[in-house]
Design an enzyme around this catalytic site. Structure first.
Site, short mmCIF file in Angstrom:
data_model
loop_
_atom_site.label_atom_id
_atom_site.label_comp_id
_atom_site.label_asym_id
_atom_site.label_seq_id
_atom_site.Cartn_x
_atom_site.Cartn_y
_atom_site.Cartn_z
N ASP A 12 31.65 19.24 2.08
CA ASP A 12 31.09 19.85 0.87
C ASP A 12 32.15 20.44 -0.05
O ASP A 12 31.99 21.53 -0.61
CB ASP A 12 30.07 20.95 1.25
CG ASP A 12 28.85 20.40 1.95
OD1 ASP A 12 28.48 19.25 1.66
OD2 ASP A 12 28.27 21.11 2.80
N GLY A 14 33.31 18.37 -2.58
CA GLY A 14 33.18 17.60 -3.81
C GLY A 14 33.71 16.18 -3.73
O GLY A 14 33.95 15.53 -4.76
N THR A 16 32.28 13.34 -2.86
CA THR A 16 31.41 12.30 -3.42
C THR A 16 31.42 12.35 -4.95
O THR A 16 31.42 11.30 -5.61
CB THR A 16 29.99 12.43 -2.87
OG1 THR A 16 30.03 12.27 -1.44
CG2 THR A 16 29.07 11.38 -3.46
N LEU A 17 31.44 13.55 -5.52
CA LEU A 17 31.53 13.67 -6.97
C LEU A 17 32.83 13.07 -7.48
O LEU A 17 32.84 12.30 -8.44
CB LEU A 17 31.43 15.14 -7.39
CG LEU A 17 31.70 15.44 -8.86
CD1 LEU A 17 30.78 14.64 -9.77
CD2 LEU A 17 31.58 16.94 -9.12
N LYS A 32 31.57 3.10 1.28
CA LYS A 32 31.51 4.20 2.25
C LYS A 32 31.37 3.55 3.62
O LYS A 32 30.30 3.06 3.97
CB LYS A 32 30.31 5.10 1.94
CG LYS A 32 30.06 6.20 2.96
CD LYS A 32 30.66 7.50 2.53
CE LYS A 32 30.23 8.63 3.46
NZ LYS A 32 30.77 9.93 3.04
N ASP A 43 25.52 9.01 0.22
CA ASP A 43 26.62 9.18 -0.75
C ASP A 43 26.72 7.96 -1.66
O ASP A 43 26.95 8.09 -2.86
CB ASP A 43 27.93 9.41 -0.01
CG ASP A 43 27.97 10.76 0.68
OD1 ASP A 43 27.19 11.65 0.30
OD2 ASP A 43 28.79 10.93 1.61
N GLY A 102 33.50 13.69 5.57
CA GLY A 102 34.03 15.00 5.92
C GLY A 102 35.53 15.06 5.72
O GLY A 102 36.07 14.49 4.77
#
Length: 206
Positions: A12, A14, A16-17, A32, A43, A102
């Protein structure tokens, strides 16, 4: 041709953004290899929704695991063992982005870490960092682990509100290239991704 492996200093942060931004910036293909957790979305589905260009191809995951957990644990629930031989890079003439799961040392199976997969692919690595208590340590450990494995760092992305004391220390201590910043966005839309993509295109000299 850019061929990039996207990892983060943890979960968490960022990743994927940033993957969506880079996919849009380079009009790259996206892959992915392992998705752990299929609800409410994946994702790959998120990146696909945020990317507007018509060039990018979205390659299917090699493993789609139901449980939102470490891939080794999610695979074990389904009676699967992830193996290095399972994974072959997509064959494409386009730029390619590969998004990890991760952090860099996430286990895929006993004796098989995400870092081993990154090493197997031999791609340049983009590291995503976000400021929180302990993030300097996590960022430096990630970069040292990449260096120890002989993996090339293409750049470091700071995600979130600026924290100059933290970021200046990391940049000066490591000397890695610093890519454009991604700020906290209350709503992430294709328009937002496109705006950042323009900054990254300029960084790549495109």
């Amino acid at each position: 041709m850019e061929r990039l492996f996207i990892t983060g200093i943890g979960t968490d942060v960022g990743k994927t953004l940033v993957s969506a931004i880079l996919t849009e910036a380079l009009q790259a293909d996206y892959w992915k290899p392992v998705q752990a957790g299929l609800t409410p979305t994946t994702d790959a589905a998120t990146v696909r929704e945020l990317v507007q260009n018509t060039v990018s191809h979205f390659w299917p995951e090699r493993h789609r695991l139901q449980l939102p957990a470490s891939p080794h644990a999610a695979a074990a629930v389904e009676g699967i063992t992830l193996r290095p031989a399972d994974f072959q890079l997509p064959t494409t003439d386009n730029h390619l982005l590969v998004e990890g799961a991760g952090g860099l040392l996430v286990p895929l199976a006993p004796g098989f870490l995400l870092a081993d997969l990154a090493q197997q692919f031999d791609l340049d690595v983009v590291v995503v960092s976000r400021n929180y208590l302990g993030s300097i340590n996590h960022t430096l450990l990630t970069l040292e682990a990449l260096q120890a494995r002989g993996l090339r760092v293409r750049g470091l992305v700071f995600n979130g509100e600026p924290t100059p004391a933290t970021e200046d220390f990391i940049a000066q201590h490591t000397g890695v290239p610093i890519m454009p910043r991604v700020l906290f966005e209350p709503e992430v839309t294709p328009t937002v991704v496109s705006r950042y993509a323009a900054e990254f295109r300029a960084w790549f000299g495109l």
